[in-house]
Each structure stands twice: as structure tokens, then as C-alpha cells.
Design a protein around this motif. Structure first.
Motif, PDB file in Angstrom:
ATOM      1  N   GLU A   5      -5.420 -40.686  15.507  1.00  0.00           N
ATOM      2  CA  GLU A   5      -6.853 -40.547  15.776  1.00  0.00           C
ATOM      3  C   GLU A   5      -7.626 -41.789  15.315  1.00  0.00           C
ATOM      4  O   GLU A   5      -8.500 -42.284  16.024  1.00  0.00           O
ATOM      5  CB  GLU A   5      -7.387 -39.294  15.086  1.00  0.00           C
ATOM      6  N   THR A   6      -7.280 -42.314  14.152  1.00  0.00           N
ATOM      7  CA  THR A   6      -7.929 -43.525  13.643  1.00  0.00           C
ATOM      8  C   THR A   6      -7.690 -44.699  14.585  1.00  0.00           C
ATOM      9  O   THR A   6      -8.612 -45.458  14.896  1.00  0.00           O
ATOM     10  CB  THR A   6      -7.408 -43.856  12.229  1.00  0.00           C
ATOM     11  N   SER A   7      -6.465 -44.845  15.065  1.00  0.00           N
ATOM     12  CA  SER A   7      -6.145 -45.935  15.991  1.00  0.00           C
ATOM     13  C   SER A   7      -6.898 -45.793  17.308  1.00  0.00           C
ATOM     14  O   SER A   7      -7.404 -46.782  17.850  1.00  0.00           O
ATOM     15  CB  SER A   7      -4.642 -45.974  16.274  1.00  0.00           C
ATOM     16  N   ARG A  62     -13.780 -48.560  19.971  1.00  0.00           N
ATOM     17  CA  ARG A  62     -14.776 -49.553  19.515  1.00  0.00           C
ATOM     18  C   ARG A  62     -14.446 -50.948  20.046  1.00  0.00           C
ATOM     19  O   ARG A  62     -15.338 -51.692  20.456  1.00  0.00           O
ATOM     20  CB  ARG A  62     -14.850 -49.561  17.990  1.00  0.00           C
ATOM     21  N   SER A  99     -10.105 -35.223  22.554  1.00  0.00           N
ATOM     22  CA  SER A  99      -9.748 -35.178  21.138  1.00  0.00           C
ATOM     23  C   SER A  99      -9.084 -33.845  20.803  1.00  0.00           C
ATOM     24  O   SER A  99      -8.236 -33.775  19.921  1.00  0.00           O
ATOM     25  CB  SER A  99     -10.979 -35.417  20.265  1.00  0.00           C
ATOM     26  N   LYS A 133      -3.797 -38.010  11.927  1.00  0.00           N
ATOM     27  CA  LYS A 133      -4.895 -38.802  11.367  1.00  0.00           C
ATOM     28  C   LYS A 133      -4.745 -40.275  11.736  1.00  0.00           C
ATOM     29  O   LYS A 133      -5.712 -40.924  12.155  1.00  0.00           O
ATOM     30  CB  LYS A 133      -4.948 -38.623   9.845  1.00  0.00           C
ATOM     31  N   ASP A 134      -3.530 -40.820  11.609  1.00  0.00           N
ATOM     32  CA  ASP A 134      -3.298 -42.226  11.966  1.00  0.00           C
ATOM     33  C   ASP A 134      -3.518 -42.464  13.450  1.00  0.00           C
ATOM     34  O   ASP A 134      -4.105 -43.479  13.845  1.00  0.00           O
ATOM     35  CB  ASP A 134      -1.883 -42.662  11.580  1.00  0.00           C
ATOM     36  N   GLN A 154     -15.609 -41.868  22.237  1.00  0.00           N
ATOM     37  CA  GLN A 154     -14.461 -41.198  21.637  1.00  0.00           C
ATOM     38  C   GLN A 154     -14.415 -39.710  21.982  1.00  0.00           C
ATOM     39  O   GLN A 154     -13.894 -38.896  21.232  1.00  0.00           O
ATOM     40  CB  GLN A 154     -14.444 -41.412  20.123  1.00  0.00           C
ATOM     41  N   LYS A 157      -9.761 -44.252  17.792  1.00  0.00           N
ATOM     42  CA  LYS A 157     -11.182 -44.526  17.547  1.00  0.00           C
ATOM     43  C   LYS A 157     -11.430 -46.025  17.455  1.00  0.00           C
ATOM     44  O   LYS A 157     -12.404 -46.544  18.007  1.00  0.00           O
ATOM     45  CB  LYS A 157     -11.655 -43.823  16.273  1.00  0.00           C
ATOM     46  N   ARG A 158     -10.547 -46.722  16.774  1.00  0.00           N
ATOM     47  CA  ARG A 158     -10.673 -48.172  16.653  1.00  0.00           C
ATOM     48  C   ARG A 158     -10.566 -48.818  18.041  1.00  0.00           C
ATOM     49  O   ARG A 158     -11.331 -49.716  18.385  1.00  0.00           O
ATOM     50  CB  ARG A 158      -9.606 -48.717  15.712  1.00  0.00           C
TER      51      ARG A 158
END
Length: 93
Positions: free
Chosen positions: A29-31, A37, A14, A26-27, A70, A33-34
């Protein structure tokens, strides 16, 4: 995104995301992380332990653990390998 992730064959921590311009970070990192999962959920649905998946893929168990936690993101080739093995559809934009 893929060129940044592929820069290290072992994956990207990270902390490595710091090279991505702030307006995109941010986008991205969000992708990621998703995606972590989704990989974990699919592994569990398939009835695979982290150990069994890592054995099947020929990679270390800690690699799978770190991806799911993550703490590390896979390189592009490894990501496509994991997604293909787990039969997860992906679409590149």
C-alpha cells in the motif's frame, strides 16, 4: 504484487488489497501510494493536465484522477504504459 494488480484489467481498488497477506499489505500500500504521487508530480512537471494525459493515453480522465487520488490502482499493463509515457524509470525487484 503484479499478479494481484493484473487480476483486473481496469485496476484494483484499495479494497482489493485485502487479498494481499497482512504481513505484506502495508508495504504494498505504501509503494502504491508513493507511485500515485510520482505519477501526479511527473504529469505536472511535464505541464500536462489530467485531461490531456488521459487523452494522450486513450483512457478516461477519471482513471487518472482515481490513480492520483489513490482511490484506484492501475493494472500492471496500464501502470507500465503510464510510466513509459511519463518517462518514469521503474525497477522490478
Amino acid at each position: 504484487l503484479l499478479s494481484v494488480i493484473a487480476s483486473n484489467s481496469q485496476g484494483v481498488t484499495s479494497k482489493g488489497l485485502q487479498r494481499i497477506p497482512t504481513k505484506y499489505r502495508k508495504d504494498v500500500e505504501t509503494s502504491l501510494k508513493r507511485l500515485s504521487r510520482v505519477i501526479q508530480e511527473r504529469r505536472e512537471v511535464m505541464g500536462l493536465t489530467q485531461e490531456k494525459l488521459s487523452e494522450e493515453l486513450g483512457i478516461g480522465t477519471t482513471t487518472i484522477q482515481f490513480i492520483e487520488q489513490q482511490r484506484r490502482y492501475p493494472s500492471a499493463p496500464m501502470l507500465f504504459y503510464i510510466l513509459t509515457y511519463l518517462k518514469i524509470d521503474f525497477l522490478a525487484k
